[in-house]
Scaffold this active site. Structure first.
Site, PDB file in Angstrom:
ATOM      1  N   ASP A   1     -17.893   2.918  13.122  1.00 21.42           N
ATOM      2  CA  ASP A   1     -16.576   2.948  12.063  1.00 21.42           C
ATOM      3  C   ASP A   1     -16.316   1.667  11.961  1.00 21.42           C
ATOM      4  O   ASP A   1     -15.408   0.766  12.991  1.00 21.42           O
ATOM      5  CB  ASP A   1     -16.074   4.110  12.933  1.00 21.42           C
ATOM      6  CG  ASP A   1     -14.772   4.148  12.140  1.00 21.42           C
ATOM      7  OD1 ASP A   1     -14.503   3.393  11.025  1.00 21.42           O
ATOM      8  OD2 ASP A   1     -14.091   5.491  12.188  1.00 21.42           O
TER       9      ASP A   1
ATOM     10  N   SER B   1     -13.444  -0.500   9.184  1.00 22.18           N
ATOM     11  CA  SER B   1     -12.549   0.406   8.130  1.00 22.18           C
ATOM     12  C   SER B   1     -13.402  -0.692   6.943  1.00 22.18           C
ATOM     13  O   SER B   1     -13.389  -1.814   7.748  1.00 22.18           O
ATOM     14  CB  SER B   1     -10.782  -0.730   8.466  1.00 22.18           C
ATOM     15  OG  SER B   1     -10.165   0.098   7.605  1.00 22.18           O
ATOM     16  N   ALA B   2     -13.196  -0.247   6.130  1.00 18.61           N
ATOM     17  CA  ALA B   2     -13.085  -1.107   4.676  1.00 18.61           C
ATOM     18  C   ALA B   2     -12.592  -2.246   4.215  1.00 18.61           C
ATOM     19  O   ALA B   2     -12.485  -2.963   3.315  1.00 18.61           O
ATOM     20  CB  ALA B   2     -13.756  -0.128   3.771  1.00 18.61           C
ATOM     21  N   ASP B   3     -11.168  -1.700   4.937  1.00 20.00           N
ATOM     22  CA  ASP B   3     -10.281  -2.857   5.168  1.00 20.00           C
ATOM     23  C   ASP B   3     -10.547  -4.753   5.232  1.00 20.00           C
ATOM     24  O   ASP B   3     -10.104  -5.934   4.688  1.00 20.00           O
ATOM     25  CB  ASP B   3      -8.903  -2.600   6.012  1.00 20.00           C
ATOM     26  CG  ASP B   3      -8.492  -1.267   5.895  1.00 20.00           C
ATOM     27  OD1 ASP B   3      -8.188  -1.178   4.523  1.00 20.00           O
ATOM     28  OD2 ASP B   3      -7.168  -1.193   6.683  1.00 20.00           O
TER      29      ASP B   3
ATOM     30  N   LYS C   1      -5.470   9.979   0.947  1.00 22.79           N
ATOM     31  CA  LYS C   1      -5.675   9.079   1.901  1.00 22.79           C
ATOM     32  C   LYS C   1      -6.893   8.654   0.655  1.00 22.79           C
ATOM     33  O   LYS C   1      -8.356   8.977   0.182  1.00 22.79           O
ATOM     34  CB  LYS C   1      -6.415   9.118   3.026  1.00 22.79           C
ATOM     35  CG  LYS C   1      -6.671   7.378   4.069  1.00 22.79           C
ATOM     36  CD  LYS C   1      -6.818   7.818   5.235  1.00 22.79           C
ATOM     37  CE  LYS C   1      -7.636   6.143   5.462  1.00 22.79           C
ATOM     38  NZ  LYS C   1      -7.851   6.897   7.092  1.00 22.79           N
TER      39      LYS C   1
ATOM     40  N   LYS D   1      -3.943  -1.710  13.357  1.00 20.34           N
ATOM     41  CA  LYS D   1      -4.353  -0.935  14.698  1.00 20.34           C
ATOM     42  C   LYS D   1      -4.502  -0.991  15.991  1.00 20.34           C
ATOM     43  O   LYS D   1      -5.682  -1.268  16.462  1.00 20.34           O
ATOM     44  CB  LYS D   1      -4.176   0.460  13.791  1.00 20.34           C
ATOM     45  CG  LYS D   1      -3.592   0.609  12.785  1.00 20.34           C
ATOM     46  CD  LYS D   1      -4.558   1.616  11.892  1.00 20.34           C
ATOM     47  CE  LYS D   1      -5.777   1.734  11.893  1.00 20.34           C
ATOM     48  NZ  LYS D   1      -6.828   2.143  10.671  1.00 20.34           N
TER      49      LYS D   1
ATOM     50  N   GLU E   1       1.029  -0.942   0.274  1.00 21.83           N
ATOM     51  CA  GLU E   1      -0.018   0.010  -0.423  1.00 21.83           C
ATOM     52  C   GLU E   1       0.576   1.036  -0.539  1.00 21.83           C
ATOM     53  O   GLU E   1       2.155   1.373   0.399  1.00 21.83           O
ATOM     54  CB  GLU E   1      -1.250   0.214   1.207  1.00 21.83           C
ATOM     55  CG  GLU E   1      -0.097  -0.299   2.371  1.00 21.83           C
ATOM     56  CD  GLU E   1      -1.034   0.338   3.688  1.00 21.83           C
ATOM     57  OE1 GLU E   1      -1.512   1.775   3.427  1.00 21.83           O
ATOM     58  OE2 GLU E   1      -1.489  -0.324   4.605  1.00 21.83           O
TER      59      GLU E   1
HETATM   60  N1  PSU Z   1      -1.723   1.328  10.223  1.00 24.95           N
HETATM   61  C1  PSU Z   1      -0.747   2.595  10.077  1.00 24.95           C
HETATM   62  N2  PSU Z   1      -0.729   3.547   9.882  1.00 24.95           N
HETATM   63  C2  PSU Z   1      -1.835   4.009   8.205  1.00 24.95           C
HETATM   64  C3  PSU Z   1      -2.698   2.766   8.372  1.00 24.95           C
HETATM   65  C4  PSU Z   1      -2.409   2.230   9.119  1.00 24.95           C
HETATM   66  O1  PSU Z   1       0.118   2.568  11.668  1.00 24.95           O
HETATM   67  O2  PSU Z   1      -1.619   4.717   8.072  1.00 24.95           O
HETATM   68  C5  PSU Z   1      -3.582   3.228   7.166  1.00 24.95           C
HETATM   69  C6  PSU Z   1      -3.915   1.874   6.463  1.00 24.95           C
HETATM   70  O3  PSU Z   1      -3.721   2.445   5.062  1.00 24.95           O
HETATM   71  C7  PSU Z   1      -5.090   0.939   6.335  1.00 24.95           C
HETATM   72  C8  PSU Z   1      -5.833   2.640   6.584  1.00 24.95           C
HETATM   73  O4  PSU Z   1      -5.779   0.678   5.068  1.00 24.95           O
HETATM   74  O5  PSU Z   1      -5.250   3.414   7.496  1.00 24.95           O
HETATM   75  C9  PSU Z   1      -7.196   2.030   7.355  1.00 24.95           C
HETATM   76  O6  PSU Z   1      -7.822   3.525   7.325  1.00 24.95           O
HETATM   77  P1  PSU Z   1      -9.411   3.625   7.999  1.00 24.95           P
HETATM   78  O7  PSU Z   1      -9.287   3.321   9.792  1.00 24.95           O
HETATM   79  O8  PSU Z   1      -9.956   4.961   8.103  1.00 24.95           O
HETATM   80  O9  PSU Z   1     -10.030   2.551   7.127  1.00 24.95           O
HETATM   81 MN    MN Z   2     -13.143   4.772   9.385  1.00 23.60          MN
END
Ligand code: PSU
Ligand code: MN
Length: 305
Positions: A143, A145-147, A90, A164, A30
């Site tokens: 909330d 994540s779409a991940d 992002k 995380k 990524e």
């Molecule tokens: N973990 C980190 N730094 C980051 C991310 C994750 O230590 O920047 C990023 C990754 O790209 C992950 C995204 O896919 O945050 C998830 O964001 P969100 O929670 O908004 O879906």
């Molecule tokens: Mn989110």
């Protein structure tokens, strides 16, 4: 080389395109982590160099994913590589059509966006630092994540140091179970918590080798589904768990007090963690990203062999 599915066409670098066509090992990366959004300069460039080097050292080809000047890219080389370490917007998977359609200068891929682009290019293994997941207080914020859905529905092995640390890791594991994602612990019985080796939660299954990951991979019941390989941060780079808990709680309080929501939450909290741990989180972040890239490359070699 251009590859197109549906209405999005992806520009694949010659090196990555050749490797995929020949069935050789490729590891997608990524770009958020390498951009200004993920890590401060010059750590972001160091992260890119160490991850790419780790992938190559294990005999695989690194494939950075991004949207540059409105073009979806898998494998970024030459002058464009420099731009990966610059300012970015992002971009989750849902933002890719916007980034392409509205000609964004640099859309940096999160996990979901990287998986989408890597899949279109035929890549089977993806390495990141930590995935997004279910946030604490999800019952109020919704909330998630779409991940997580991308990991479930894209046919790639995602290699990460768990999710995380400031997320609700128990609920993240529940979500992955519901979505049908096999979760494997790399030489560990515990689900890792990014900066620390254990979240205090068991990982469903333990594997000892890249060959075992490849064996699980080739026995999936649905060819269009993915899996998660959770790799604990190397012991020597781990942060102190008790101190980290305090730091996380404070960072989340500050985030709520500042009224930050949605896509802004992750960058805000990560910055607060870096400040509060006096820079110790930064080397830890670099070390785990590099280690994940190395393990991912070993898995990619095992899968392609
Ligand atoms: N973990 C980190 N730094 C980051 C991310 C994750 O230590 O920047 C990023 C990754 O790209 C992950 C995204 O896919 O945050 C998830 O964001 P969100 O929670 O908004 O879906
Ligand atoms: Mn989110």
């Amino acid at each position: 080389m251009r590859t197109s599915t549906g209405s999005l066409s992806v520009e694949v670098s010659p090196e990555v395109g050749d490797a995929v066509a020949a069935g050789r090992a490729v590891v997608a990366l990524e770009s958020t982590i390498f951009s200004h959004l993920g890590l401060p300069s010059p750590s972001n460039r160091e992260a890119l160099e160490r991850c790419e080097h780790a992938v190559r050292s294990a005999g695989a080809v690194p494939a950075v994913t991004a949207v540059l000047d409105g073009v979806a890219r898998v494998g970024v080389d030459g002058d464009d590589r420099e731009r990966i370490c610059g300012p970015a917007r992002k971009m989750a998977e849902r933002d890719i059509p916007v980034a392409v359609g509205l000609n964004w200068e640099y859309g940096a891929t999160t996990v979901s966006a990287a998986l989408a682009l890597a899949h279109l290019a035929g890549v089977k293994v993806f390495a990141t630092g930590g995935i997004g997941g279910v946030h604490r207080g999800v019952e109020l914020t919704w909330d998630v994540s779409a991940d997580l859905d991308a990991i479930a529905t894209r046919p790639l092995v995602t290699v990460s140091a768990g999710a995380k640390a400031f997320l609700d890791l128990g609920r993240t594991l529940e979500h992955l179970e519901t979505a049908g994602v096999p979760v494997l612990g790399w030489r560990s019985d515990d689900f890792p918590a990014f900066y620390t080796r254990s979240a205090g939660l068991p990982v469903p299954h333990r594997v000892e080798s890249a060959d075992q990951v490849a064996a699980v991979w080739s026995a999936r019941t649905r060819p269009d589904s993915g899996m998660l390989l959770a790799v604990p941060i190397p012991s020597e780079d781990e942060l102190d768990a008790a101190h980290l808990d305090e730091v996380l709680a404070r960072a989340l309080d500050e985030c709520a007090a500042a009224g930050v929501v949605g896509a802004g939450v992750t960058p805000f909290v990560l910055e607060r963690i870096a400040m509060a741990t006096a820079g110790r989180s930064l080397p830890a972040n670099l070390a785990l990203a590099e280690h994940n890239a190395l393990v991912a490359a070993q898995v990619a070699v095992a899968i392609s062999g």
